[in-house]
Motif scaffolding. Structure first.
Motif, mmCIF file in Angstrom:
data_model
loop_
_atom_site.group_PDB
_atom_site.id
_atom_site.type_symbol
_atom_site.label_atom_id
_atom_site.label_comp_id
_atom_site.label_asym_id
_atom_site.label_seq_id
_atom_site.Cartn_x
_atom_site.Cartn_y
_atom_site.Cartn_z
ATOM 1 N N LYS A 12 0.895 16.323 5.068
ATOM 2 C CA LYS A 12 0.099 15.551 6.025
ATOM 3 C C LYS A 12 -1.346 15.332 5.578
ATOM 4 O O LYS A 12 -1.832 14.188 5.579
ATOM 5 N N PRO A 13 -2.103 16.357 5.195
ATOM 6 C CA PRO A 13 -3.500 16.122 4.799
ATOM 7 C C PRO A 13 -3.638 15.223 3.580
ATOM 8 O O PRO A 13 -4.603 14.452 3.471
ATOM 9 N N TYR A 14 -2.683 15.291 2.652
ATOM 10 C CA TYR A 14 -2.749 14.442 1.462
ATOM 11 C C TYR A 14 -2.530 12.971 1.831
ATOM 12 O O TYR A 14 -3.219 12.084 1.311
ATOM 13 N N ILE A 15 -1.568 12.723 2.717
ATOM 14 C CA ILE A 15 -1.303 11.352 3.154
ATOM 15 C C ILE A 15 -2.512 10.786 3.887
ATOM 16 O O ILE A 15 -2.932 9.644 3.659
ATOM 17 N N LEU A 16 -3.088 11.596 4.765
ATOM 18 C CA LEU A 16 -4.267 11.145 5.514
ATOM 19 C C LEU A 16 -5.424 10.832 4.571
ATOM 20 O O LEU A 16 -6.144 9.837 4.755
ATOM 21 N N VAL A 20 0.836 -1.199 0.000
ATOM 22 C CA VAL A 20 0.000 0.000 0.000
ATOM 23 C C VAL A 20 0.873 1.252 0.000
ATOM 24 O O VAL A 20 0.654 2.190 -0.774
ATOM 25 N N ILE A 21 1.880 1.263 0.865
ATOM 26 C CA ILE A 21 2.789 2.415 0.946
ATOM 27 C C ILE A 21 3.538 2.591 -0.367
ATOM 28 O O ILE A 21 3.647 3.700 -0.913
ATOM 29 N N PRO A 65 5.021 7.059 -4.544
ATOM 30 C CA PRO A 65 5.147 7.828 -5.785
ATOM 31 C C PRO A 65 5.089 9.338 -5.571
ATOM 32 O O PRO A 65 5.689 10.101 -6.339
ATOM 33 N N GLN A 66 4.373 9.799 -4.539
ATOM 34 C CA GLN A 66 4.264 11.239 -4.276
ATOM 35 C C GLN A 66 5.047 11.675 -3.041
ATOM 36 O O GLN A 66 5.591 12.780 -3.008
ATOM 37 N N GLU A 91 7.733 9.902 -1.088
ATOM 38 C CA GLU A 91 8.672 8.799 -0.853
ATOM 39 C C GLU A 91 9.378 8.937 0.488
ATOM 40 O O GLU A 91 9.783 10.032 0.886
ATOM 41 N N ASP A 92 9.485 7.824 1.192
ATOM 42 C CA ASP A 92 10.230 7.703 2.449
ATOM 43 C C ASP A 92 9.588 8.436 3.630
ATOM 44 O O ASP A 92 10.191 8.522 4.693
ATOM 45 N N VAL A 93 8.376 8.940 3.466
ATOM 46 C CA VAL A 93 7.705 9.570 4.604
ATOM 47 C C VAL A 93 7.241 8.500 5.594
ATOM 48 O O VAL A 93 7.448 8.608 6.797
ATOM 49 N N ILE A 94 6.613 7.453 5.062
ATOM 50 C CA ILE A 94 6.193 6.315 5.895
ATOM 51 C C ILE A 94 7.095 5.133 5.544
ATOM 52 O O ILE A 94 7.080 4.646 4.416
ATOM 53 N N SER A 95 7.882 4.675 6.486
ATOM 54 C CA SER A 95 8.838 3.595 6.240
ATOM 55 C C SER A 95 8.219 2.237 6.545
ATOM 56 O O SER A 95 7.208 2.126 7.246
ATOM 57 N N SER A 96 8.840 1.195 6.015
ATOM 58 C CA SER A 96 8.380 -0.163 6.318
ATOM 59 C C SER A 96 8.557 -0.470 7.805
ATOM 60 O O SER A 96 7.795 -1.255 8.373
#
Length: 696
Positions: A342-346, A263-264, A270-271, A273-278
């Motif tokens: 943050k709002p886009y990721i949420l 999912v990540i 793609p938009q 990258e590396d904000v949320i890590s495994s």
């Protein structure tokens, strides 16, 4: 009892089947873990045999956990732990004579981090006069170790080590994430409260926590982002404990983690990258398991489990706080998420949660979306287990060879007697030390390499002194004939050919050819980086039903001879030991350490020896057949690492046939492949000299 809705049950079961098809099932997960843990053990066993006790290698992360897929292509996480620098948390743990480092875990450092204070070598007291660049003396007078200590020679020396040393991020191979660390034998103070906590899920169990507490911790040279003393902070790593937790997950929990990473990778990277890590995903999974009932984690509830994890991740992002599972005060999201993104990721995560699984159809990683659509329509996409198994076995075969050869090449300039003593000591350790489990398996895989090499060195000494081979040399070689399908046996055939025991050489070569199944056996060259082509279909199938035992009959390593084995080598190949001109040698690097040896791929060498043996026996038809096979192998075998050497020995055969133009063409084709460090230059000069004298 919790009831799973029909829709959720159906999608979850189809999703579980799809993940099984791409290698996320119990069998492949266990196969991945065994392969990586055995690779880790092989490396460490070989280092210990050569008295290299300075470090231990560990493979952590998704590859060794079995929580990756071909499409995810996770990094290879390598941790090199320096053994000669103990880290302690209590003065009573101080070890005399070593540069002890005391962990400082107080309010001056960020949660999950520490400072390392240097202590005296001759007394359990603080050091007071260190002036080296790697240390910093603070105002209270503590001598603290800087992170720069790890950025100098330590990492550079270790980067050339390991089974992936020549494939870093190239030709479809995963990147290596390398870190050098120090180990503390005791459980970190900041994590001691975790040992007594217990969530609703009663996980981890008391036994698991007890085991985790015995693993201690690592400290790695990474400071907290935004910390005041970032260059002095060291991150506390509980990787060994986390490996234990991962190895105790059920298959649904593993699949949920894999889905989170997909999912990540598909929707966020793609938009953003590396904000949320495994690692954040893994931490979220741990928290969900610890705080939910065990019966939730079933195959027919996989979709709900994924939603549960994504919902917790959503809340963590809202609060910008993802607590480390073992050291909760350590916020993994600190400084990671900007107010702009943050709002886009949420929004993206919220849409995935509310889609009730429909969003998963958009995952292109491993074609999961299209596979799921086919499953829901009762179609059966192909499985990837064979491909995964093939890569695991091939990498392990190369690891066995590399871990031996990394040490083996250090003997190239040694006197034969010194080589004999070194190899004898290694074999003695293998035989005398008590081993079990993976260590025993690792020893069984590496021991034949030592036996064959020692026997070959003995044979070379014998041939030089008396033109015969002793019984002891032959006995040693016979103990090492199962390194792989051909290379060790070819050494024995080469030895018999060198002492003109042609019938024995012929018999061995015939046995090799019978066992070398061209539909199955893969050349496993580990000397340098070159683009590997797809494996044979037979190799895929064989690897899927076998583990490391298939190395013996499904792979063919390169045949190597040290200078001290020169009398076991046909004269045509001895030129390979002097392939480098003075100008070439200036450009050599550590990765070119094989170039002072004779190194040739097994299959071309098999046909070359058959050509020479049949020439001696006067069997012209068989001789021409071997020559044709040699030529065909050079032209058609996709994964020859030393094709230039194969062209060179083909050229020598052409010279013997009197086909001078063809011989010259072979040498030119060899030079075309490798312009420098190529014995073809010598062959061309020799050939032209002979032609010049003949015409004169």
């Amino acid at each position: 009892m919790y009831q799973v809705p029909n829709y959720t049950r159906t999608v979850s079961m189809r999703l579980s089947e799809v993940l099984s098809d791409i290698g996320v099932d119990e069998r492949i997960v266990m196969k991945r873990r065994r392969a990586w843990l055995l690779t880790e053990t092989i490396e460490n066993v070989n280092n210990q045999l050569w008295n290299k006790y300075t470090h231990m290698l560990y493979y952590f992360g998704s590859q060794s956990e079995g929580t990756t897929t071909i499409g995810i292509n996770s990094d290879t996480d390598e941790l090199y732990c320096l053994n000669h620098i103990p880290v302690i948390q209590d003065w009573c743990e101080w070890i005399p004579g070593l540069p002890n480092l005391l962990m400082i875990q107080d309010d001056s450092v960020s949660p999950g981090y520490c400072l390392l204070q240097l202590l005296q070598r001759d007394a359990p007291l603080p050091a007071d006069g260190e002036s080296k660049q790697s240390f910093f003396k603070d105002r209270p007078g503590k001598v603290l170790l800087k992170q720069s200590f790890m950025s100098d020679d330590n990492l550079a020396k270790l980067k050339s080590h390991g089974p992936a040393r020549v494939d870093q991020g190239s030709h479809g191979c995963s990147d290596r994430d390398i870190v050098v660390a120090l180990h503390c034998k005791t459980w970190p103070q900041q994590a001691r409260q975790w040992l007594d906590q217990q969530g609703e899920g009663q996980w981890p169990s008391a036994e698991m926590k007890q085991y985790c507490s015995r693993t201690g911790c690592f400290v790695v040279p990474v400071g907290c982002k935004g910390g005041d003393i970032r260059q002095l902070e060291w991150r506390i790593s509980t990787s060994l404990a986390e490996r234990c937790l991962m190895f105790n997950l059920n298959i649904t929990q593993i699949r949920c983690y894999v889905l989170m990473k997909m999912v990540i990778k598909s929707f966020l990277d793609p938009q953003f990258e590396d904000v949320i890590s495994s690692y954040m995903c893994k931490t979220v999974l741990f928290h969900c398991i610890a705080n939910s009932h065990f019966y939730i984690w079933r195959e027919n509830n996989l979709l709900s489990c994924l939603s549960l994890c994504l919902y917790l991740l959503y809340n963590n992002i809202i609060n910008e706080n993802c607590p480390h599972f073992i050291i909760p005060r350590n916020n993994l999201m600190m400084g990671k998420i900007s107010p702009v993104v943050k709002p886009y990721i949420l929004a993206i995560i919220n849409n995935i949660i509310n889609s009730e699984g429909v969003a998963l159809l958009g995952i292109k990683c491993d074609d999961l979306g299209s596979r799921l659509r086919h499953k829901l329509n009762n179609l059966c996409p192909f499985k990837t287990s064979e491909r995964i198994s093939a890569h695991l076995l091939y990498d392990m075969a190369r690891c066995v060879s590399i871990s031996f050869n990394n040490n083996y090449v250090t003997l190239k300039n040694k006197h034969p007697n010194e080589v004999v003593q070194t190899l004898t000591n290694c074999i003695s350790k293998i035989l005398n030390d008590k081993h079990d489990g993976l260590v025993q398996t690792a020893c069984q895989l590496v021991a034949p390499w030592y036996n064959t090499t020692l026997g070959s060195v003995f044979a070379s000494i014998n041939i030089n002194q008396q033109n015969s081979v002793s019984v002891d040399a032959l006995k040693l070689i016979s103990l090492g004939l199962n390194t792989d399908v051909a290379s060790s046996k070819l050494k024995l055939a080469s030895i018999f050919y060198s002492v003109q025991e042609i019938q024995k050489a012929d018999q061995i070569l015939s046995e090799i050819e019978r066992s070398y199944d061209l539909q199955i056996v893969e050349p496993a060259c580990c000397c340098y980086d070159f683009e590997k082509k797809a494996h044979r279909q037979g190799f895929f199938a064989t690897c899927d039903i076998h583990n490391e035992d298939a190395i013996q009959y499904a792979t063919a390593s390169c045949v190597r001879f040290l200078p001290c084995e020169i009398h076991c080598v046909p004269i045509e190949l001895r030129y390979e030991m002097v392939r480098s001109t003075p100008e070439d040698r200036i450009l050599l690097t550590e990765e070119d350490d094989w170039m002072d040896n004779v190194v040739v791929n097994s299959l071309p060498y098999l046909y070359f020896l058959q050509y020479k043996v049949n020439s001696h026996l006067g069997r012209n038809i068989e001789k021409q057949s071997a020559l044709s096979k040699l030529f065909r192998t050079i032209k058609t075998e996709p994964n020859l690492g030393h094709r230039e050497t194969a062209f060179n020995i083909l050229g020598k055969c052409m010279e013997q046939e009197g086909r001078v133009r063809d011989a010259l063409q072979c040498y030119l084709m060899s030079l075309n492949l490798r312009r420098r460090n190529n014995a073809a230059k010598i062959h061309i000069c020799t050939l032209l000299s002979v032609l010049g004298n003949f015409r004169a």
